[in-house]
Design an enzyme around this catalytic site. Sequence first.
Site, PDB file in Angstrom:
ATOM      1  N   ASP A  48       0.848  -1.201   0.000  1.00 46.25           N
ATOM      2  CA  ASP A  48       0.000   0.000   0.000  1.00 46.25           C
ATOM      3  C   ASP A  48       0.886   1.254   0.000  1.00 46.25           C
ATOM      4  O   ASP A  48       0.837   2.046   0.912  1.00 46.25           O
ATOM      5  CB  ASP A  48      -0.947  -0.006   1.217  1.00 46.25           C
ATOM      6  CG  ASP A  48      -0.221  -0.053   2.560  1.00 46.25           C
ATOM      7  OD1 ASP A  48       0.978  -0.440   2.597  1.00 46.25           O
ATOM      8  OD2 ASP A  48      -0.830   0.313   3.588  1.00 46.25           O
TER       9      ASP A  48
ATOM     10  N   HIS B  46       9.528   0.233   8.860  1.00 43.65           N
ATOM     11  CA  HIS B  46       8.714  -0.985   8.947  1.00 43.65           C
ATOM     12  C   HIS B  46       8.922  -1.966   7.786  1.00 43.65           C
ATOM     13  O   HIS B  46       9.406  -3.084   7.955  1.00 43.65           O
ATOM     14  CB  HIS B  46       7.225  -0.623   8.976  1.00 43.65           C
ATOM     15  CG  HIS B  46       6.801   0.178  10.154  1.00 43.65           C
ATOM     16  ND1 HIS B  46       6.800  -0.315  11.437  1.00 43.65           N
ATOM     17  CD2 HIS B  46       6.319   1.441  10.248  1.00 43.65           C
ATOM     18  CE1 HIS B  46       6.342   0.604  12.267  1.00 43.65           C
ATOM     19  NE2 HIS B  46       6.048   1.678  11.580  1.00 43.65           N
TER      20      HIS B  46
END
Length: 320
Positions: free
Chosen positions: A10, A246
Amino acid sequence: MTHHILIDTDPGVDDAMAIFLALRSSEIELLGLTTVFGNSTVDATTRNALNLLHVAGRDDIPVARGAWRPLVLPLGETGEWVHGADAMGNIGWTDVLKPELRAVDAPAARFIVETVMARPGEITLVPIGPLTNLALALQLEPRIAQAVKAVVMMGGSAMAPGNVSPLAEANVHNDPHAASLVFGAGWPIVMAGLDVTESIPMDNDDFAALAASSDPLGRFIPRIVGHYQDFHRDWYKLPNGEIHTHDACAVLHLIDPTLFGGQDWSINVPLDGLAKGATLVDRRGSFYTTPKVHCLTTVDHARLIDVYRTRMGATARVRR
Ligand code: RIB
Ligand code: CA
């Protein structure tokens, strides 16, 4: 060994960092990007996926557009407040940079199924967004759980606090029903959760090094990271331009699993209530019979940052 991978993503600033790292790693063959809502709408994340590959000179890599909403829940707030209005650090992307570039006709779930079933035992799925596309792919063709080589995901948390609620990490919280299906499918999963992804901040020193990189992809990262740094300064009170790196952790685990330590635990995901989207980890091994997930819990921070920097054409960090 070459890892043949699909990244389900995303994008997202940290997604971009992960995708570029994969493109610059000879251990990895990136077979495609599949897109999902999360850091923005799926329209925007698909545009960003196409544009990132174009910036990288890799228009040959297919992009398959995926889910615009979670499996069961309505679409919640998307992540522009973290990643910028275009989810790419306000670089100003409103359109596909090369208008003739398009996502392939197959939706992401079908693209995943076809890719995995065409090469049984060879494909690694690398989800770094909500797990909706993987869940839809499992529903479409349950045999992918046996045919896949591995799933190496960014999401969840074994012990660290959540980042969108006291217990929940964003990718799992954004579609807990999908995450529950994915954790229960019985395929080999590595979970790079907040335990490791929040403990490896990159900071101003790293972005200065990337700005001076010999690689245009390395130099691209500081152009998109400012808004994401501002978010980390305001939300986490990080003073030196630190960000949580991340999504790159999933790719880094493929590049060199010895950067991390971990343990195999069963996981359950509450679907509602105060713990919605948490990854409840049975660390005693006494309570759950769901399949075990390899949860990463430790990371060699200094070595990992240097792998990232040097892969992206920058100098290694000066040891402090
Ligand atoms: O919680 C971190 C995750 O949420 C990352 O994948 C980031 O890109 C966002 O999607
Ligand atoms: Ca992501």
